[in-house]
Design an enzyme around this catalytic site. Structure first.
Site, mmCIF file in Angstrom:
data_model
loop_
_atom_site.group_PDB
_atom_site.id
_atom_site.type_symbol
_atom_site.label_atom_id
_atom_site.label_comp_id
_atom_site.label_asym_id
_atom_site.label_seq_id
_atom_site.Cartn_x
_atom_site.Cartn_y
_atom_site.Cartn_z
ATOM 1 N NE ARG A 55 38.003 0.687 -6.228
ATOM 2 C CZ ARG A 55 37.663 1.186 -7.405
ATOM 3 N NH1 ARG A 55 38.264 0.766 -8.485
ATOM 4 N NH2 ARG A 55 36.736 2.117 -7.503
ATOM 5 C CE LYS A 67 31.354 2.928 -13.115
ATOM 6 N NZ LYS A 67 31.798 1.672 -12.477
ATOM 7 C CG HIS A 117 35.850 -6.996 -10.035
ATOM 8 N ND1 HIS A 117 36.181 -6.610 -11.310
ATOM 9 C CD2 HIS A 117 35.128 -5.969 -9.510
ATOM 10 C CE1 HIS A 117 35.678 -5.404 -11.559
ATOM 11 N NE2 HIS A 117 35.046 -4.986 -10.482
ATOM 12 C CB SER A 155 36.865 -1.539 -14.635
ATOM 13 O OG SER A 155 36.650 -2.701 -13.861
HETATM 14 O O1 PNS Z 1 30.623 -2.102 -10.574
HETATM 15 P P1 PNS Z 1 29.761 -0.881 -10.455
HETATM 16 O O2 PNS Z 1 29.587 -0.258 -11.824
HETATM 17 O O3 PNS Z 1 30.254 0.093 -9.437
HETATM 18 O O4 PNS Z 1 28.318 -1.395 -9.937
HETATM 19 C C1 PNS Z 1 27.229 -0.499 -9.690
HETATM 20 C C2 PNS Z 1 25.902 -1.293 -9.583
HETATM 21 C C3 PNS Z 1 25.697 -2.134 -10.812
HETATM 22 C C4 PNS Z 1 25.957 -2.196 -8.368
HETATM 23 C C5 PNS Z 1 24.737 -0.262 -9.403
HETATM 24 O O5 PNS Z 1 24.791 0.672 -10.445
HETATM 25 C C6 PNS Z 1 23.368 -0.945 -9.388
HETATM 26 O O6 PNS Z 1 22.995 -1.555 -8.405
HETATM 27 N N1 PNS Z 1 22.634 -0.850 -10.518
HETATM 28 C C7 PNS Z 1 21.323 -1.428 -10.674
HETATM 29 C C8 PNS Z 1 20.247 -0.346 -10.673
HETATM 30 C C9 PNS Z 1 19.899 0.068 -9.254
HETATM 31 O O7 PNS Z 1 19.407 -0.704 -8.464
HETATM 32 N N2 PNS Z 1 20.186 1.341 -8.963
HETATM 33 C C10 PNS Z 1 19.905 1.934 -7.663
HETATM 34 C C11 PNS Z 1 21.033 1.654 -6.686
HETATM 35 S S1 PNS Z 1 20.713 2.518 -5.217
#
Ligand code: PNS
Length: 161
Positions: free
Chosen positions: A90, A41, A17, A128
């Site tokens: 990644r 998650k 990150h 993570s």
């Molecule tokens: O680090 P991560 O867990 O891969 O991040 C995923 C994240 C937080 C970016 C994604 O789950 C997100 O944007 N969540 C907010 C809810 C949302 O907008 N969901 C629709 C995405 S298309």
């Protein structure tokens, strides 16, 4: 001002990150790091701790802002006047999920652009979830996490065993 958002669960913050944050700061004047819970998650670290790790690493950095958010990313972006999302990729298997998210976000908010940065080659293996396994089984996580997370784990190791 050239602004972008880097959203994620950061559970916990890794050197992968940090690599994406540092390289985003070469591209954007202002980076809003937006911390949330990923509905796919269950988080291991509390939201407030995940935010603290990033704030500690970027203490006094004028271009970095760290905020929690709930709900849709696109709504949070609209409320903060940001149209660019940064995400790291990644390995090839990241791409499918990232591709779906970027296109769905674009359908929800047509002004949005997602910028993908390819992880530094030395960080492509970092995740993570793997780090949490190493913590649980008392392996050496030093090569994978920043000082803020190391310090926290030294203090709270027992809670993660
Ligand atoms: O680090 P991560 O867990 O891969 O991040 C995923 C994240 C937080 C970016 C994604 O789950 C997100 O944007 N969540 C907010 C809810 C949302 O907008 N969901 C629709 C995405 S298309």
């Amino acid at each position: 001002m050239n602004k972008a958002i880097y959203p994620g669960s950061f559970d916990p913050l890794t050197l992968g990150h940090i690599d994406i944050i540092n390289r985003s700061l070469n591209l954007f004047d202002h980076l809003l790091i937006a911390v949330t819970d990923n509905s796919r998650k269950t988080p291991t670290f509390k939201l407030e701790d995940r935010i603290k790790f990033i704030k500690e690493e970027y203490n006094n950095h004028k271009g970095v802002e760290v905020l929690p958010f709930k709900g849709l990313l696109v709504d949070f972006m609209k409320n903060n006047g940001i149209k660019t999302v940064v995400r790291g990729i990644r390995v090839f298997s990241d791409f499918e999920y990232e591709f779906q998210m970027a296109l769905t976000n674009k359908q929800l908010f047509s002004d949005i652009e997602t910028v993908f940065l390819l992880s530094e080659i030395t960080h492509t293996n970092l995740s993570s979830s793997l780090i949490k396994d190493i913590i649980r089984f008392k392996g050496n996580i030093d090569p994978f996490i920043p000082n803020s997370v190391k310090k926290f784990l030294m203090k709270h190791q027992k809670e993660f065993l």
